[in-house]
Write a protein that holds these residues in place. Structure first.
Motif, short mmCIF file in Angstrom:
data_model
loop_
_atom_site.label_atom_id
_atom_site.label_comp_id
_atom_site.label_asym_id
_atom_site.label_seq_id
_atom_site.Cartn_x
_atom_site.Cartn_y
_atom_site.Cartn_z
N ILE A 1 50.08 31.47 55.13
CA ILE A 1 49.74 30.05 54.97
C ILE A 1 50.72 29.36 54.03
N LEU A 2 51.02 30.02 52.90
CA LEU A 2 51.89 29.40 51.92
C LEU A 2 53.33 29.29 52.41
N PHE A 3 53.80 30.29 53.15
CA PHE A 3 55.15 30.18 53.70
C PHE A 3 55.23 29.07 54.75
N THR A 4 54.15 28.88 55.48
CA THR A 4 54.10 27.75 56.42
C THR A 4 54.21 26.42 55.67
N VAL A 5 53.50 26.34 54.55
CA VAL A 5 53.58 25.13 53.71
C VAL A 5 55.00 24.97 53.17
N PHE A 6 55.61 26.06 52.69
CA PHE A 6 56.97 25.99 52.17
C PHE A 6 57.93 25.50 53.25
N LEU A 7 57.77 26.02 54.47
CA LEU A 7 58.67 25.65 55.56
C LEU A 7 58.52 24.18 55.92
N ILE A 8 57.28 23.72 56.04
CA ILE A 8 57.06 22.31 56.40
C ILE A 8 57.60 21.39 55.31
N ARG A 9 57.28 21.71 54.06
CA ARG A 9 57.76 20.88 52.96
C ARG A 9 59.27 20.93 52.86
N GLY A 10 59.84 22.12 53.04
CA GLY A 10 61.29 22.25 52.96
C GLY A 10 62.01 21.45 54.03
N CYS A 11 61.44 21.42 55.23
CA CYS A 11 62.06 20.68 56.34
C CYS A 11 62.10 19.18 56.09
N LEU A 12 61.24 18.70 55.22
CA LEU A 12 61.19 17.26 54.92
C LEU A 12 62.16 16.86 53.81
N LEU A 13 62.86 17.83 53.23
CA LEU A 13 63.79 17.56 52.14
C LEU A 13 65.23 17.51 52.65
N PRO A 14 66.07 16.66 52.09
CA PRO A 14 67.48 16.60 52.53
C PRO A 14 68.21 17.90 52.24
N GLY A 15 69.04 18.31 53.18
CA GLY A 15 69.81 19.54 53.03
C GLY A 15 69.16 20.76 53.65
N SER A 16 67.87 20.65 54.03
CA SER A 16 67.18 21.82 54.58
C SER A 16 67.76 22.26 55.92
N ALA A 17 68.19 21.30 56.72
CA ALA A 17 68.74 21.63 58.04
C ALA A 17 69.99 22.49 57.91
N GLU A 18 70.83 22.14 56.92
CA GLU A 18 72.05 22.93 56.70
C GLU A 18 71.70 24.36 56.27
N GLY A 19 70.66 24.47 55.45
CA GLY A 19 70.24 25.80 55.01
C GLY A 19 69.76 26.65 56.17
N MET A 20 68.93 26.08 57.03
CA MET A 20 68.40 26.85 58.17
C MET A 20 69.50 27.15 59.19
#
Length: 575
Positions: A224-243
């Motif tokens: 559950i928490l990793f799902t939250v981390f992923l969703i929140r991370g995707c909403l932050l700038p720079g996350s796409a480059e990281g993935m």
């Protein structure tokens, strides 16, 4: 006395998932991806999970379930190799002794996550030095290194430390300059260790019917928490480059044999094969349970979860790299530095850092305890295999094992404890786990025989396994493990922590730790041959390779139908 059974098979599968995922997926998996070509490593990781991990996990599940015993008595199928089980128990005890210190560190970070200001985010604390670099300084400078160094009493000289590094090295560890100076006990960590072992005792005290329910929480919470981390991370700038950095395959890396070996090694070892834990947990299963289905489900979900964790990690790290104006390679770290320096540093840069820090270390503690408990149950089951009269005093065996681990673990919470942890971790599995897993495949595939194995499987759940699985058990898996074993020897280098190189005597101690689990193999081999009731050496060896008279006894007590006679020479062809 009959072994306790799982309340239902879903408890068993969830417990296996908790054991296999562990904190290693969070600490090591991102590093392996960074270093070995991102998506190229993922492709090989999935491939070796299918052709290597699934057959071996299935093999361990099957023999454990059929024997209804722990890691030692399961080798009544081939008494000559009972040393495998003894060696697994020794590895399990060593593993528990130092793996639990990770839970202690996570607990201390969790406690400090409730501070008004995260102590690893600023340089305003008593332990910080004049050259400390805070996150705020980091965000306004193009470089993360400085040339000044400090000398903090008897502590190791620290150059250009960030706030997260100073919190870890100076405040948490109080690290000395080497193994030669262990220093004093860090009492805040010793207190956390007592709490840790108290939690574990309460966890396992009532047996698997209770621990099998608790694991639902500790497996669900990280997902559950990793799902939250992923969703929140995707909403932050720079996350796409990281993935993108994570999943983009650098196909040129596929020409590097090292990438193939490391992906194979990680896919096998992340499942915990060759340690006896899967055998022990499967010994509590119903005889009619379909192990083949469970092995596929466990391995594929574990593979998916590791990849999923990587996505969440790289989404958040991509955002921090964007804030600092650095590339993703700047975060290439592994092990303790990744868990206790890079992660806290990343968390401090996220919005609402206290919240993310609390959630992260709850996740880490959940992952860690799921791997700790099966290791302790392995040791307890092995002792009860050797001394069946202790089964009725299960709580006493649990208490004795935990108390021995607590006393031994005190060395890990000394100021030089990080050097001891690194040394033990360096040699605990090398090369014994690869040897044990390889011998499991050889003994079951060639000595016991796959036809006997097929008969046992058919008697349990009324099916036969595909021929390709038999081929993997007899040929593919031993070959993969042999390659991993040889490469481990070829690429061996002495232990090292940071810039500290271990002295020769410490390396010798490390090899003694490694050989401690391998020594039972020749000792039990010779003891079994000598004590076998036959007249010639050839006859002794032949009889020692056959299942003894206690094999399948538990199955008969379960009211299990089928050919349940003790396996003596029944004329079955060994293919």
């Amino acid at each position: 006395m009959a072994r306790e059974h799982w309340h239902n098979q879903f408890d068993y599968v969830i417990s296996l998932l908790g054991y296999s995922v562990g904190a290693g997926a969070f600490i090591k998996f991102p590093f392996y991806c960074m270093r070995n070509g991102g998506g190229a490593f993922l492709i090989l990781y999935i491939f070796f999970t299918v052709v290597g991990a699934i057959p071996i996990v299935f093999l361990e599940m099957t023999i454990g379930q059929f024997s209804q015993s722990g890691s030692i008595n399961v080798w009544n199928m081939c008494p000559l190799f009972k040393g495998i089980g003894v060696g697994c128990a020794i590895v399990g005890w060593i593993f528990c002794s130092y793996y639990n210190i990770g839970f202690v560190w996570f607990m201390y970070y969790f406690y400090n996550s409730f501070s008004n200001k995260l102590p690893w985010d600023n340089c305003d604390n008593l332990w910080n030095t004049p050259t400390c670099i805070s996150n705020r300084t980091f965000l306004h400078n193009e470089t993360s290194s400085i040339s000044n160094s400090i000398d903090h009493g008897d502590l190791v000289n620290v150059s250009g430390l960030t706030a997260a590094e100073e919190f870890w090295k100076i405040h948490v560890l109080g690290v000395t300059d080497g193994l030669e100076h262990l220093g004093s006990i860090r009492w805040h960590l010793a207190g956390c260790m007592v709490v840790t072992y108290t939690i574990i005792f309460l966890w396992i005290f009532q047996g698997i019917k209770v621990s099998g329910k608790l694991v639902y929480v500790t497996v669900a919470v990280p997902f559950i928490l990793f799902t939250v981390f992923l969703i929140r991370g995707c909403l932050l700038p720079g996350s796409a480059e990281g993935m993108y950095y994570y999943i983009y395959p650098q196909f040129e890396k596929l020409t590097d044999p090292n990438v193939w070996v490391q992906s194979c090694s990680f896919s096998l070892y992340t499942m915990g094969i060759g340690m006896g834990c899967i055998i022990t947990m499967s010994g509590h299963s119903s005889l009619k349970n379909n192990c083949f289905r469970d092995a596929i489900v466990m391995c594929l979900i574990d593979c998916f979860f590791s990849i999923f964790i990587g996505l969440a990690f790289f989404a958040c790290v991509g955002h921090v790299a964007y804030l600092r104006g650095v590339n993703m390679a700047a975060f290439e770290s592994s092990g303790y530095n990744l868990a206790f320096i890079v992660y806290p540093d990343v968390l401090a840069s996220l919005p609402l850092p206290q919240l993310w820090s609390v959630l992260t270390f709850v996740t880490m503690m959940s992952l860690a305890i799921d791997s700790m408990v099966p290791g302790i149950e392995l040791v307890v089951a092995a002792i009860e295999d050797l001394f069946p009269q202790l089964v009725r005093r299960h709580w006493l065996v649990n208490s004795a094992v935990l108390f021995s681990l607590l006393l031994f673990s005190l060395i890990y919470v000394s100021q030089g404890g990080i050097y001891v942890v690194t040394l033990v971790d360096w040699y605990a599995y090398f090369p014994s786990v690869a040897v044990f897993a390889m011998l499991e495949c050889i003994v079951v595939g060639w000595c016991y025989g796959t036809e006997r194995l097929q008969e046992d499987i058919n008697n349990m759940w009324g099916q036969r396994i595909p021929r390709v699985v038999v081929i993997c058990i007899k040929f593919m898996c031993p070959l993969l493990l042999f390659v991993v074993f040889c490469y481990s020897l070829y690429s061996y280098r002495p232990p090292k922590y940071g810039d500290y190189t271990y002295p020769t005597w410490a390396t010798a101690v490390g090899w003694l730790i490694s050989l401690a689990s391998l020594l039972p193999l020749p000792v039990v081999f010779i003891w079994t041959v000598v004590n076998t009731d036959e007249t010639t050496l050839t006859k002794k060896l032949k009889k020692s390779l056959e299942p003894n008279e206690t094999w399948r006894r538990t199955a008969r007590h379960e009211g299990f139908s089928g050919a349940l006679h003790p396996m003596v020479d029944d004329g079955l062809t060994r293919v």
